[in-house]
Design a protein around this motif. Structure first.
Motif, PDB file in Angstrom:
ATOM      1  N   ILE A 147      34.724  35.556  68.526  1.00 56.60           N
ATOM      2  CA  ILE A 147      34.452  35.880  67.115  1.00 56.60           C
ATOM      3  C   ILE A 147      33.257  34.996  66.762  1.00 56.60           C
ATOM      4  O   ILE A 147      33.345  33.769  66.853  1.00 56.60           O
ATOM      5  CB  ILE A 147      35.655  35.568  66.193  1.00 56.60           C
ATOM      6  CG1 ILE A 147      36.915  36.370  66.609  1.00 56.60           C
ATOM      7  CG2 ILE A 147      35.293  35.860  64.722  1.00 56.60           C
ATOM      8  CD1 ILE A 147      36.857  37.863  66.419  1.00 56.60           C
ATOM      9  N   LYS A 148      32.155  35.606  66.385  1.00 51.37           N
ATOM     10  CA  LYS A 148      30.880  34.897  66.335  1.00 51.37           C
ATOM     11  C   LYS A 148      30.663  34.051  65.082  1.00 51.37           C
ATOM     12  O   LYS A 148      31.053  34.454  63.975  1.00 51.37           O
ATOM     13  CB  LYS A 148      29.704  35.889  66.420  1.00 51.37           C
ATOM     14  CG  LYS A 148      29.717  36.818  67.611  1.00 51.37           C
ATOM     15  CD  LYS A 148      29.441  36.115  68.918  1.00 51.37           C
ATOM     16  CE  LYS A 148      29.363  37.111  70.071  1.00 51.37           C
ATOM     17  NZ  LYS A 148      29.387  36.413  71.377  1.00 51.37           N
TER      18      LYS A 148
ATOM     19  N   SER B  58      34.969  30.709  63.552  1.00 50.48           N
ATOM     20  CA  SER B  58      34.652  31.409  64.802  1.00 50.48           C
ATOM     21  C   SER B  58      35.656  30.973  65.874  1.00 50.48           C
ATOM     22  O   SER B  58      36.325  29.947  65.725  1.00 50.48           O
ATOM     23  CB  SER B  58      33.210  31.134  65.237  1.00 50.48           C
ATOM     24  OG  SER B  58      32.959  29.752  65.339  1.00 50.48           O
TER      25      SER B  58
ATOM     26  N   ARG C  43      30.509  40.892  56.282  1.00 46.16           N
ATOM     27  CA  ARG C  43      31.204  40.462  57.499  1.00 46.16           C
ATOM     28  C   ARG C  43      31.917  39.116  57.300  1.00 46.16           C
ATOM     29  O   ARG C  43      33.091  38.977  57.598  1.00 46.16           O
ATOM     30  CB  ARG C  43      30.163  40.352  58.624  1.00 46.16           C
ATOM     31  CG  ARG C  43      30.591  39.536  59.808  1.00 46.16           C
ATOM     32  CD  ARG C  43      29.488  39.420  60.865  1.00 46.16           C
ATOM     33  NE  ARG C  43      29.830  38.353  61.807  1.00 46.16           N
ATOM     34  CZ  ARG C  43      30.792  38.455  62.710  1.00 46.16           C
ATOM     35  NH1 ARG C  43      31.500  39.559  62.820  1.00 46.16           N
ATOM     36  NH2 ARG C  43      31.061  37.451  63.514  1.00 46.16           N
TER      37      ARG C  43
ATOM     38  N   VAL D 260      35.517  39.008  59.089  1.00 51.41           N
ATOM     39  CA  VAL D 260      35.883  37.894  59.977  1.00 51.41           C
ATOM     40  C   VAL D 260      37.244  37.265  59.640  1.00 51.41           C
ATOM     41  O   VAL D 260      38.045  37.036  60.552  1.00 51.41           O
ATOM     42  CB  VAL D 260      34.765  36.828  60.049  1.00 51.41           C
ATOM     43  CG1 VAL D 260      35.210  35.628  60.874  1.00 51.41           C
ATOM     44  CG2 VAL D 260      33.498  37.421  60.659  1.00 51.41           C
TER      45      VAL D 260
ATOM     46  N   ARG E  93      39.787  39.323  61.264  1.00 53.45           N
ATOM     47  CA  ARG E  93      39.688  39.287  62.735  1.00 53.45           C
ATOM     48  C   ARG E  93      40.154  37.960  63.314  1.00 53.45           C
ATOM     49  O   ARG E  93      40.703  37.927  64.409  1.00 53.45           O
ATOM     50  CB  ARG E  93      38.244  39.540  63.178  1.00 53.45           C
ATOM     51  CG  ARG E  93      37.915  40.991  63.205  1.00 53.45           C
ATOM     52  CD  ARG E  93      36.575  41.248  63.870  1.00 53.45           C
ATOM     53  NE  ARG E  93      36.265  42.659  63.724  1.00 53.45           N
ATOM     54  CZ  ARG E  93      35.045  43.168  63.746  1.00 53.45           C
ATOM     55  NH1 ARG E  93      33.999  42.368  63.904  1.00 53.45           N
ATOM     56  NH2 ARG E  93      34.862  44.465  63.615  1.00 53.45           N
TER      57      ARG E  93
ATOM     58  N   LEU F 226      38.876  43.388  69.834  1.00 56.39           N
ATOM     59  CA  LEU F 226      38.270  42.493  68.845  1.00 56.39           C
ATOM     60  C   LEU F 226      36.984  41.861  69.366  1.00 56.39           C
ATOM     61  O   LEU F 226      35.990  41.739  68.648  1.00 56.39           O
ATOM     62  CB  LEU F 226      39.264  41.382  68.472  1.00 56.39           C
ATOM     63  CG  LEU F 226      40.479  41.841  67.667  1.00 56.39           C
ATOM     64  CD1 LEU F 226      41.590  40.784  67.729  1.00 56.39           C
ATOM     65  CD2 LEU F 226      40.079  42.113  66.216  1.00 56.39           C
ATOM     66  N   THR F 227      36.998  41.449  70.642  1.00 49.68           N
ATOM     67  CA  THR F 227      35.829  40.788  71.223  1.00 49.68           C
ATOM     68  C   THR F 227      34.620  41.728  71.217  1.00 49.68           C
ATOM     69  O   THR F 227      33.527  41.352  70.789  1.00 49.68           O
ATOM     70  CB  THR F 227      36.146  40.330  72.666  1.00 49.68           C
ATOM     71  OG1 THR F 227      37.196  39.372  72.610  1.00 49.68           O
ATOM     72  CG2 THR F 227      34.928  39.700  73.336  1.00 49.68           C
TER      73      THR F 227
ATOM     74  N   ASP G 227      33.438  42.525  67.650  1.00 49.84           N
ATOM     75  CA  ASP G 227      32.743  41.437  66.968  1.00 49.84           C
ATOM     76  C   ASP G 227      31.343  41.206  67.537  1.00 49.84           C
ATOM     77  O   ASP G 227      30.406  40.910  66.799  1.00 49.84           O
ATOM     78  CB  ASP G 227      33.550  40.137  67.000  1.00 49.84           C
ATOM     79  CG  ASP G 227      33.176  39.263  65.820  1.00 49.84           C
ATOM     80  OD1 ASP G 227      33.480  39.651  64.666  1.00 49.84           O
ATOM     81  OD2 ASP G 227      32.515  38.222  66.035  1.00 49.84           O
ATOM     82  N   SER G 228      31.206  41.363  68.848  1.00 50.85           N
ATOM     83  CA  SER G 228      29.871  41.256  69.443  1.00 50.85           C
ATOM     84  C   SER G 228      28.981  42.362  68.872  1.00 50.85           C
ATOM     85  O   SER G 228      27.850  42.111  68.438  1.00 50.85           O
ATOM     86  CB  SER G 228      29.973  41.375  70.964  1.00 50.85           C
ATOM     87  OG  SER G 228      28.692  41.450  71.542  1.00 50.85           O
TER      88      SER G 228
ATOM     89  N   GLN H  13      29.273  43.944  66.095  1.00 49.67           N
ATOM     90  CA  GLN H  13      28.938  43.731  64.683  1.00 49.67           C
ATOM     91  C   GLN H  13      27.874  42.640  64.517  1.00 49.67           C
ATOM     92  O   GLN H  13      26.985  42.758  63.676  1.00 49.67           O
ATOM     93  CB  GLN H  13      30.164  43.372  63.857  1.00 49.67           C
ATOM     94  CG  GLN H  13      29.814  43.264  62.379  1.00 49.67           C
ATOM     95  CD  GLN H  13      31.028  43.168  61.502  1.00 49.67           C
ATOM     96  OE1 GLN H  13      31.634  42.115  61.374  1.00 49.67           O
ATOM     97  NE2 GLN H  13      31.411  44.280  60.912  1.00 49.67           N
TER      98      GLN H  13
ATOM     99  N   THR I  35      30.783  40.629  75.629  1.00 52.25           N
ATOM    100  CA  THR I  35      30.242  39.978  74.437  1.00 52.25           C
ATOM    101  C   THR I  35      28.865  39.408  74.753  1.00 52.25           C
ATOM    102  O   THR I  35      28.595  39.020  75.891  1.00 52.25           O
ATOM    103  CB  THR I  35      31.209  38.898  73.881  1.00 52.25           C
ATOM    104  OG1 THR I  35      30.682  38.396  72.647  1.00 52.25           O
ATOM    105  CG2 THR I  35      31.422  37.739  74.836  1.00 52.25           C
TER     106      THR I  35
END
Ligand code: DP6
Length: 422
Positions: free
Chosen positions: A24-25, A41, A236, A241, A244, A263-264, A267-268, A270, A311
């Motif tokens: 999660i970035k 994150s 986001r 986030v 997530r 999810l991984t 999220d990448s 997004q 990711t």
């Protein structure tokens, strides 16, 4: 005072730290100087046996300025980020006594004692593999050991954070969350371990180091531009986030690969959509990155349940997380089929890290790679384009431990007699 008769002395500590990959970035800061993020994150720490920074820190009354060498070359410490880390570390320094060497340093002495720092990455810095994360984590960890700092409540992670945001997550092994915190001082913006590296040890990670001529926008500049211009980023961080993070924590707790992968990847994607939503748009992924996504998506679709998650950070390299070793060797066969090495490359220099996966995939030589069959999911029509040379090499690794001390003095990067790199 600093004691040991009148002889010059040097005290050293060597440590090793891992890199990490966010699932999660982190993207966007609410405070640029303290490096405070706009959302939590979560990352996976990568095995330092394959990717790590080693740092030796040394102190001596004979040193007259703070100096640092990175991969053998002296670099400037005048930047604000290094200065913040050094200042924050010195503030917390304690008394140090080395009876064997007859050295005594009192808390107050650290203010005027200078340090020498030598740091080395066991992977090419140019490959764009989160070297600053491992680097600042290692710096904070090694200096804390040298200065006898009692680490409390993630304090070290909040010091590493001021060097590079993502570095705070490299102070722990396994699965790590960077809690954004609320306070303006940043003292509650720290990393916490969600689970250690043995919690989910089926996972296998394959990194594709993608060839690229393009000069990339640095994370620091990129996230500033996104913060200023992307409305998607703010949606986001506020809406997507927080949800997530909870789902990802649950997926990790339950070793639920299906949710973890969903999810991984989301999220990448997004994060890269935010980059596209930035004005002017930022492109970190390239054609090879997108081909790798297609390869994984097509296979996952064919299997019905995800075998691999992908990711991408602020560059074109793919980080692929396979659910187990069987999936990893099937993935490797696909990768080598679509992205064979350029002619005259040895298979063992095309796959670095944990090479035992080659054998498990039944790949002993380049001949075996040349004989690889098209995977079943592309049978029946889809034309195959092979892309030799578009991946520089692959690294096979796994979730790994946090920073450790290196006790073997032969492995120190600084010469104990001269105080400069060996
Ligand atoms: C895309 O930690 O490199 O890798 O805090 O400005 O030093 P600074 O940025 P940095 O940003 C990393 C961004 C990312 C996502 C992540 O690691 O969470």
């Amino acid at each position: 005072a600093v004691s040991k008769g009148s002889e010059p002395w040097i005290l050293m500590v060597t440590a090793r730290s891992p890199t990490n990959i966010a699932v999660i970035k982190y993207w966007g800061k609410r405070d640029e100087t303290l490096i405070l993020p706009i959302n939590d994150s979560i990352s996976v720490t990568l095995d330092p046996d394959h990717l790590c920074t080693t740092t030796t820190v040394a102190v001596s009354p004979a040193f007259d300025s703070d100096r640092m060498w990175l991969n053998g070359k002296e670099i400037s410490l005048s930047g604000g980020r290094y200065q913040s880390c050094l200042r924050e570390i010195r503030r917390r320094a304690g008394d140090v006594e080395d009876e064997k060497k007859g050295i005594r340093i009192r808390k107050v002495d650290w203010e005027r004692l200078r340090v020498h720092i030598a740091s080395y990455n066991n992977f090419p810095t140019a490959a764009g593999l989160a070297s600053s994360a491992a680097g600042f984590a290692c710096l904070a960890f090694a200096l804390a050991k040298l200065m006898n700092i009692k680490e409390e409540n993630g304090e070290l992670s909040s010091i590493a954070r001021q060097g590079s945001g993502s570095a705070c997550r490299s102070l722990y092994g396994g699965f790590v969350k960077w809690v954004m915190g609320n306070d303006a001082s940043g003292h509650d913006s720290i990393a916490v371990q969600l689970a250690n590296e043995s919690h989910w040890d089926d996972l296998v990670i394959i990194i594709a180091v993608v060839s690229s001529q393009q000069k990339e926008t640095s994370s620091t500049a990129g996230m500033r531009e996104s913060f200023d211009t992307s409305t998607l980023l703010h949606y986001r961080s506020k809406v997507v986030v927080p949800r997530r993070i909870l789902q990802m924590e649950e997926a990790i707790r339950n070793r639920d690969f299906q949710s973890f992968a969903r999810l991984t990847c989301a999220d990448s994607n997004q994060f890269h959509a935010v980059c596209l939503d930035t004005s002017p748009p930022i492109f970190y992924m390239n054609d090879t990155s997108r081909r790798i996504i297609n390869c994984v998506e097509r296979w996952n679709q064919f299997e019905g349940t995800p075998q691999v998650a992908y990711t991408y950070d602020a560059g074109p390299n793919a980080v692929l997380i396979a659910r187990n070793r069987t999936a990893a060797s099937l993935l490797l066969k696909r990768l080598l089929f679509y992205f064979p090495p350029s002619p005259d490359t040895e298979l063992t220099s095309y796959l670095l890290g944990d090479k035992s996966i080659l054998e498990e995939a039944g790949l002993q030589s380049m001949k075996d790679v040349e004989n690889l069959q098209a995977p079943p999911e592309i049978k029946g029509g889809i034309s195959v384009d092979k892309n030799s040379g578009s991946v520089s090499y692959f690294i096979c690794t796994r979730p790994g431990r946090g920073p450790t001390l290196v006790v073997d003095e032969d492995q120190a990067l600084i010469d104990p007699r001269t105080g400069i790199p060996k």
